[in-house]
Design a protein around this motif. Sequence first.
Motif, PDB file in Angstrom:
ATOM      1  N   SER A  55       0.833  -1.198   0.000  1.00 25.06           N
ATOM      2  CA  SER A  55       0.000   0.000   0.000  1.00 25.06           C
ATOM      3  C   SER A  55       0.872   1.253   0.000  1.00 25.06           C
ATOM      4  CB  SER A  55      -0.911   0.011   1.230  1.00 25.06           C
ATOM      5  OG  SER A  55      -0.135   0.186   2.412  1.00 25.06           O
ATOM      6  N   GLN A  56       0.242   2.414  -0.196  1.00 27.29           N
ATOM      7  CA  GLN A  56       0.986   3.674  -0.184  1.00 27.29           C
ATOM      8  C   GLN A  56       1.657   3.907   1.161  1.00 27.29           C
ATOM      9  OE1 GLN A  56       2.180   6.219  -1.784  1.00 27.29           O
ATOM     10  NE2 GLN A  56       1.548   5.509  -3.809  1.00 27.29           N
ATOM     11  N   SER A  57       0.939   3.660   2.264  1.00 26.58           N
ATOM     12  CA  SER A  57       1.542   3.895   3.574  1.00 26.58           C
ATOM     13  C   SER A  57       2.696   2.921   3.836  1.00 26.58           C
ATOM     14  CB  SER A  57       0.491   3.788   4.680  1.00 26.58           C
ATOM     15  OG  SER A  57      -0.117   2.515   4.692  1.00 26.58           O
ATOM     16  N   SER A  58       2.578   1.698   3.329  1.00 24.79           N
ATOM     17  CA  SER A  58       3.674   0.738   3.473  1.00 24.79           C
ATOM     18  C   SER A  58       4.877   1.161   2.649  1.00 24.79           C
ATOM     19  CB  SER A  58       3.209  -0.658   3.058  1.00 24.79           C
ATOM     20  OG  SER A  58       2.247  -1.161   3.958  1.00 24.79           O
ATOM     21  N   LYS A  59       4.623   1.725   1.473  1.00 27.13           N
ATOM     22  CA  LYS A  59       5.738   2.227   0.662  1.00 27.13           C
ATOM     23  C   LYS A  59       6.502   3.307   1.424  1.00 27.13           C
ATOM     24  CE  LYS A  59       7.157   4.928  -3.258  1.00 27.13           C
ATOM     25  NZ  LYS A  59       6.792   5.893  -4.317  1.00 27.13           N
ATOM     26  N   ARG A  60       5.765   4.230   2.056  1.00 23.19           N
ATOM     27  CA  ARG A  60       6.444   5.289   2.819  1.00 23.19           C
ATOM     28  C   ARG A  60       7.375   4.685   3.869  1.00 23.19           C
ATOM     29  NH1 ARG A  60       0.826   8.201   4.307  1.00 23.19           N
ATOM     30  NH2 ARG A  60       0.209   8.915   2.219  1.00 23.19           N
ATOM     31  N   MET A  61       6.904   3.641   4.542  1.00 26.92           N
ATOM     32  CA  MET A  61       7.721   2.985   5.569  1.00 26.92           C
ATOM     33  C   MET A  61       8.953   2.341   4.949  1.00 26.92           C
ATOM     34  SD  MET A  61       6.452   0.119   8.293  1.00 26.92           S
ATOM     35  CE  MET A  61       7.586  -0.837   9.314  1.00 26.92           C
ATOM     36  N   LEU A  62       8.770   1.641   3.841  1.00 26.88           N
ATOM     37  CA  LEU A  62       9.898   0.975   3.190  1.00 26.88           C
ATOM     38  C   LEU A  62      10.899   1.990   2.637  1.00 26.88           C
ATOM     39  CD1 LEU A  62       7.996  -1.910   1.355  1.00 26.88           C
ATOM     40  CD2 LEU A  62       9.334  -2.052   3.475  1.00 26.88           C
ATOM     41  N   VAL A  63      10.419   3.144   2.196  1.00 26.19           N
ATOM     42  CA  VAL A  63      11.324   4.216   1.757  1.00 26.19           C
ATOM     43  C   VAL A  63      12.152   4.704   2.932  1.00 26.19           C
ATOM     44  CG1 VAL A  63      11.418   6.603   0.930  1.00 26.19           C
ATOM     45  CG2 VAL A  63       9.933   4.955  -0.224  1.00 26.19           C
ATOM     46  N   LEU A  65      12.939   3.229   5.621  1.00 31.34           N
ATOM     47  CA  LEU A  65      13.855   2.206   6.144  1.00 31.34           C
ATOM     48  C   LEU A  65      14.956   1.837   5.146  1.00 31.34           C
ATOM     49  CD1 LEU A  65      11.337  -0.165   7.976  1.00 31.34           C
ATOM     50  CD2 LEU A  65      12.793   1.616   8.966  1.00 31.34           C
ATOM     51  N   GLY A  66      14.964   2.486   3.979  1.00 32.95           N
ATOM     52  CA  GLY A  66      16.006   2.233   2.990  1.00 32.95           C
ATOM     53  C   GLY A  66      15.796   0.997   2.147  1.00 32.95           C
ATOM     54  N   VAL A  67      14.608   0.395   2.234  1.00 29.79           N
ATOM     55  CA  VAL A  67      14.334  -0.838   1.496  1.00 29.79           C
ATOM     56  C   VAL A  67      13.980  -0.550   0.043  1.00 29.79           C
ATOM     57  CG1 VAL A  67      12.843  -2.879   1.372  1.00 29.79           C
ATOM     58  CG2 VAL A  67      13.558  -1.983   3.603  1.00 29.79           C
ATOM     59  N   TRP A  68      13.215   0.508  -0.186  1.00 28.87           N
ATOM     60  CA  TRP A  68      12.717   0.800  -1.536  1.00 28.87           C
ATOM     61  C   TRP A  68      13.863   0.957  -2.530  1.00 28.87           C
ATOM     62  CZ3 TRP A  68       7.771  -0.045  -2.368  1.00 28.87           C
ATOM     63  CH2 TRP A  68       7.181   0.375  -3.562  1.00 28.87           C
ATOM     64  N   ASP A  69      14.889   1.700  -2.125  1.00 27.69           N
ATOM     65  CA  ASP A  69      16.034   1.916  -3.023  1.00 27.69           C
ATOM     66  C   ASP A  69      16.926   0.688  -3.130  1.00 27.69           C
ATOM     67  OD1 ASP A  69      15.243   4.499  -3.621  1.00 27.69           O
ATOM     68  OD2 ASP A  69      16.501   5.419  -2.075  1.00 27.69           O
ATOM     69  N   ALA A  70      16.764  -0.283  -2.218  1.00 32.44           N
ATOM     70  CA  ALA A  70      17.591  -1.494  -2.247  1.00 32.44           C
ATOM     71  C   ALA A  70      16.945  -2.631  -3.025  1.00 32.44           C
ATOM     72  CB  ALA A  70      17.876  -1.948  -0.813  1.00 32.44           C
ATOM     73  N   LEU A  71      15.729  -2.424  -3.524  1.00 30.22           N
ATOM     74  CA  LEU A  71      15.044  -3.495  -4.253  1.00 30.22           C
ATOM     75  C   LEU A  71      15.776  -3.810  -5.553  1.00 30.22           C
ATOM     76  CD1 LEU A  71      11.337  -2.299  -3.803  1.00 30.22           C
ATOM     77  CD2 LEU A  71      12.455  -4.223  -2.640  1.00 30.22           C
ATOM     78  N   LEU A 117      14.960  -6.150   1.574  1.00 29.86           N
ATOM     79  CA  LEU A 117      15.007  -6.090   3.036  1.00 29.86           C
ATOM     80  C   LEU A 117      16.383  -6.514   3.555  1.00 29.86           C
ATOM     81  CD1 LEU A 117      11.497  -7.620   3.772  1.00 29.86           C
ATOM     82  CD2 LEU A 117      12.231  -5.337   4.477  1.00 29.86           C
ATOM     83  N   TYR A 118      16.895  -7.626   3.027  1.00 34.09           N
ATOM     84  CA  TYR A 118      18.199  -8.108   3.498  1.00 34.09           C
ATOM     85  C   TYR A 118      19.330  -7.171   3.083  1.00 34.09           C
ATOM     86  CZ  TYR A 118      16.803 -12.542   5.581  1.00 34.09           C
ATOM     87  OH  TYR A 118      16.286 -13.494   6.423  1.00 34.09           O
ATOM     88  N   ARG A 119      19.227  -6.577   1.909  1.00 33.84           N
ATOM     89  CA  ARG A 119      20.249  -5.604   1.494  1.00 33.84           C
ATOM     90  C   ARG A 119      20.262  -4.412   2.444  1.00 33.84           C
ATOM     91  NH1 ARG A 119      19.502  -5.032  -5.102  1.00 33.84           N
ATOM     92  NH2 ARG A 119      20.263  -7.122  -5.683  1.00 33.84           N
ATOM     93  N   ALA A 120      19.070  -3.910   2.797  1.00 34.53           N
ATOM     94  CA  ALA A 120      18.995  -2.771   3.713  1.00 34.53           C
ATOM     95  C   ALA A 120      19.533  -3.154   5.084  1.00 34.53           C
ATOM     96  CB  ALA A 120      17.552  -2.282   3.814  1.00 34.53           C
TER      97      ALA A 120
END
Length: 410
Positions: A55-63, A65-71, A117-120
Amino acid sequence: MHEIHCDALIIGGGLSGVSAALALDAAGLTVTVIDRAPVEAHTASGHDGRTTAISQSSKRMLVRLGVWDALPEAPCAIEDIRVREGGSPLFLQFDHEDAGPDPMGFILDNGALKAGLYRAAATRPGIRIVSPASVERLERNGETATATLADGGRITARLAVAADGRASPTRRAAGLRTTELSYGQTAITCTVTHEQPHEHVAFEHFRPAGPFAMLPLNDAADGTHQSCLVWSERTDVANALMKLNDDEFDLEMQQAFGDTLGHLHVTGRRWAYPLGLIHAERYIDRRLVLVGDAAHGIHPIAGQGFNLGLRDIAALADTIEDARRIGLDFGSAPVLQKYQRWRRFDVMTMIAATDGLNRLFSNDSAAIRLLRDGGLGLVQRIGPLKRAFMRGAMGTLGALPRLMQDPARH
């Protein structure tokens, strides 16, 4: 024998476990994750055939936490959702522009999400991952939780977090009871190629045996259009479908979905997952807290399972951060009770919604079918009601934990 001391130990290294490690690290804790499988198994191609709706709110959290850019690959945006009831010509269209400029959500392969997640986590010095390792015993007292591993190692922390899935051995060992229900349905999931582009539309067809969803994926490297199929059927029918060869399966799938995307063809492996509801009567115990599927597992009809778990984790991080700010013991009963109170209403609301939707649509009563068609038409015509459904799907309704809040509004 080795011994580790940290602030929080997390049992389970899947999506929820590593997400929790990142969130608690961001809250200032040192964290140790214990998982039975080696890291490579989580991120290996073909380890998990499912995709995750974000979801959008989950994306904000993943951003944050540095996960979004590590995908390793970009998620595919869902810009519209088209809902249809069985063979009815009526459908309900959720257009993201009715709620704002952002997509409704995103679809990502589970393996890619775990890799991110593991990369972050690998960049955070405060996170240690111990795997492959299994917990033989978890001892908890008024001040600490200590996990004894199969190899004799010991990990001591002020709080233990169970993120070890629906079957959670940690939850069972703690004597936390659950309410469980089988839906008598099995979800078949696989990647499907199709002639026409999906235009970032997610299709949800409600059928008497269960929902049939076609979720948009990014085009393949050669330009082939593809989506993820999540087909819920009665378990006996699903078992029969799993035994068909690909050509036979294509025919059944085409008949169930129609020709909206042109010719459909299954590609790669098909996976089958039994569907059920599970809910822990309590999310906490002495020096122990449950998150994600260890606390609750819901029907995938709305694609909200992972998002619900992330809200657990974000709420836990907020609760711990607030406690530490005023000098409280973050693993104490009063602090954990605050987390449980915060999460229970949201979880119970989502359980009621997903269970109710499945029961409403998974039957072939003529009277109820008429009611369903009328309801779809009503939501389509009433703008504020429609936007409320959309904001619910986007995870932007209500008071959100800080990791999920819109930075533009704060």
